[in-house]
Design an enzyme around this catalytic site. Structure first.
Site, short mmCIF file in Angstrom:
data_model
loop_
_atom_site.label_atom_id
_atom_site.label_comp_id
_atom_site.label_asym_id
_atom_site.label_seq_id
_atom_site.Cartn_x
_atom_site.Cartn_y
_atom_site.Cartn_z
N SER A 124 0.83 -1.21 0.00
CA SER A 124 0.00 0.00 0.00
C SER A 124 0.85 1.25 0.00
O SER A 124 1.97 1.25 0.52
CB SER A 124 -0.90 -0.01 1.25
OG SER A 124 -1.49 1.24 1.45
N TYR A 149 -2.04 -0.47 10.94
CA TYR A 149 -2.34 -1.12 9.64
C TYR A 149 -1.19 -0.83 8.67
O TYR A 149 -0.63 -1.74 8.07
CB TYR A 149 -3.66 -0.61 9.08
CG TYR A 149 -3.76 -0.74 7.58
CD1 TYR A 149 -3.54 0.35 6.74
CD2 TYR A 149 -4.02 -1.98 7.00
CE1 TYR A 149 -3.57 0.21 5.38
CE2 TYR A 149 -4.07 -2.12 5.62
CZ TYR A 149 -3.84 -1.01 4.81
OH TYR A 149 -3.87 -1.14 3.44
N LYS A 153 1.94 -3.27 6.74
CA LYS A 153 2.34 -3.33 5.32
C LYS A 153 3.84 -3.10 5.20
O LYS A 153 4.53 -3.81 4.45
CB LYS A 153 1.57 -2.26 4.52
CG LYS A 153 0.08 -2.51 4.40
CD LYS A 153 -0.23 -3.79 3.63
CE LYS A 153 -1.72 -3.94 3.38
NZ LYS A 153 -2.05 -5.21 2.68
C1 WQD Z 1 -9.25 9.56 1.26
C2 WQD Z 1 -9.55 11.01 1.57
C3 WQD Z 1 -10.03 11.45 3.88
C4 WQD Z 1 -13.82 9.35 4.20
C5 WQD Z 1 -6.58 4.46 3.00
C6 WQD Z 1 -5.43 3.58 3.39
C7 WQD Z 1 -4.74 3.05 2.16
C8 WQD Z 1 -5.75 2.35 1.30
C9 WQD Z 1 -6.88 3.30 0.93
C10 WQD Z 1 -5.91 -0.03 1.60
C11 WQD Z 1 -8.90 11.48 2.88
C12 WQD Z 1 -11.23 11.76 3.00
C13 WQD Z 1 -12.64 9.85 3.69
C14 WQD Z 1 -14.85 10.24 4.56
C15 WQD Z 1 -13.49 12.10 3.88
N1 WQD Z 1 -6.25 1.19 1.97
N2 WQD Z 1 -12.48 11.20 3.54
N3 WQD Z 1 -14.65 11.58 4.39
O1 WQD Z 1 -6.91 7.37 3.90
O2 WQD Z 1 -6.17 7.97 1.52
O3 WQD Z 1 -6.10 5.59 2.28
O4 WQD Z 1 -7.46 3.74 2.17
O5 WQD Z 1 -5.18 -0.39 0.73
O6 WQD Z 1 -3.73 2.14 2.56
O7 WQD Z 1 -4.50 4.37 4.11
O8 WQD Z 1 -8.29 6.68 1.87
O9 WQD Z 1 -10.66 6.87 1.30
O10 WQD Z 1 -10.00 6.75 3.76
O11 WQD Z 1 -9.54 8.82 2.46
O12 WQD Z 1 -13.33 13.31 3.74
O13 WQD Z 1 -15.97 9.84 5.03
O14 WQD Z 1 -10.96 11.14 1.76
O15 WQD Z 1 -9.89 12.44 4.90
O16 WQD Z 1 -8.48 12.83 2.72
P1 WQD Z 1 -6.83 7.02 2.46
P2 WQD Z 1 -9.69 7.23 2.37
#
Ligand code: WQD
Length: 347
Positions: A124, A149, A153
């Site tokens: 990741s 998490y 990785k």
């Molecule tokens: C993306 C953006 C949130 C939810 C994680 C893991 C990564 C991978 C993908 C597995 C951020 C914003 C989110 C919400 C929001 N996982 N957000 N409201 O954190 O970039 O990555 O998931 O492989 O390893 O770290 O993804 O989709 O959680 O967030 O504003 O209800 O969307 O703050 O800026 P992230 P995400």
């Protein structure tokens, strides 16, 4: 020869199984169904026109693995199985270290014992931690992941590097074939198979942006909270490298096809190289569904970085692979899945 797909009933694993079978591989799925659905296996079979052998079990269960390796001739393992909820990993770190690192250790031991030493690991972008100045390159220093998490990785990547560098005999392998390991670093997988029959189905409240948006769009949730609007980005919201899950799946097939030419351990980014903001995604989803998505701005989420974007040039150079699908495709396909399956797989 077959391919063992651990976690093959999950979001990325299920999409990858379809692309593997389309590419002519035989697939066997091992999944403990702790965060996935048996229905996904049935739907994969319906989409590819053949039953997919499925064993319910954990990668940490040595007897299950020994049964598999003695009953099938595997040429490689695609390893997706693992816990992946960032927030849950903070509250339950030992479960994450046991499941992800402990389970992978048992898996690699049994692979070595069986002489199966070709592995594609689901890593990741989180291993880049809070590194500044994207786009991120595979040869840059890795960061300090901000949660257990992400640390699992990073530790598993190190585990794989040590195994690949170790003497084959020390691994107990019956011959001296060296390990061939690809560490595929996903950025932000979103979207669904064009059929709408399989897709992302998180348990409970979605941590990730896209499933939360589609659950708002389908009426399961009243409104999206956008975490942070004061980042140093054009519109103040975070920027991410969103990649269509089928592009990601095709990247795994490409890595598998090139694995025998990659002895040792090779890290490869799977991303588009293009960053979109959270608001960009909200607006793209609104265009896809034809109406506004209710949303409010909330405080920043701890651990979030302002921008995470890949440099995908190594994947192009080594695998001859690049993404093909657009943000609009990701939104259209994600919406088709959610609209056809308002409660996901329903289990
Ligand atoms: C993306 C953006 C949130 C939810 C994680 C893991 C990564 C991978 C993908 C597995 C951020 C914003 C989110 C919400 C929001 N996982 N957000 N409201 O954190 O970039 O990555 O998931 O492989 O390893 O770290 O993804 O989709 O959680 O967030 O504003 O209800 O969307 O703050 O800026 P992230 P995400």
């Amino acid at each position: 020869m077959s391919i063992l797909v651990t976690g093959g009933a999950g979001y990325i694993g299920s999409h990858t199984c379809i692309e593997l079978i389309k590419a002519g591989y035989s697939v066997v799925v091992l999944d403990d169904l702790s965060n996935s659905s048996r229905e996904a296996i049935c739907r994969i079979g319906g989409l590819v026109g053949q039953e997919v052998p499925f064993i319910e079990g954990s990668i940490a269960d040595r007897s299950v693995l020994q049964h598999l390796f003695s009953n099938y001739q595997f040429s490689a393992v695609l390893h997706f199985a693992g816990s992946k909820a960032v927030g849950e990993s903070v509250s339950h770190p030992l479960m994450y270290y046991r499941n992800n690192i402990g389970g992978t250790t048992v898996l690699l031991e049994e692979m070595a014992r069986a002489g199966v030493k070709q592995l594609v690991f689901s890593s990741s972008a989180t291993v880049y931690g809070d590194a500044p100045n994207p786009p991120f390159r595979e040869d840059q220093p890795l960061g300090q992941p901000t949660n257990p998490y992400g640390k699992t990785k990073l530790f598993i990547e190190e585990l794989c590097r040590d195994v690949a560098a170790s003497d084959a005999q020390a691994c107990g392998g019956p011959d001296n074939n060296p390990w061939h390991i690809a560490l595929l670093r996903y950025f932000n997988p979103v979207g669904a198979h064009e059929s709408g029959r399989i897709g992302e189905d998180p348990r409970g409240t979605p941590n990730n942006l896209m499933p939360y948006i589609t659950q708002v769009a389908v009426g399961r949730r009243p409104s999206l909270s956008i975490f942070g609007s004061d980042y140093d980005t054009p519109d103040g919201t975070c920027i991410r490298d969103f990649i269509h899950v089928v592009d990601l799946a095709e990247g795994h097939v490409a890595a598998l096809k090139h694995l025998s030419a990659m002895p040792g351990c090779t890290a490869i980014n799977l991303g588009t190289g293009v960053g979109y903001s959270v608001l960009d995604v909200v607006h793209a989803m609104e265009a896809a569904i034809g109406r506004p998505i209710p949303h409010t701005f909330a405080p920043r989420r701890p651990g979030d970085s302002a921008a995470t974007v890949s440099d995908p040039s190594r994947a192009k150079a080594i695998l001859g692979w690049a993404t093909r699908r657009t943000l609009a495709d990701m939104c259209t396909d994600a919406w088709r899945w959610q609209q056809a399956n308002p409660q996901g797989y329903g289990e």
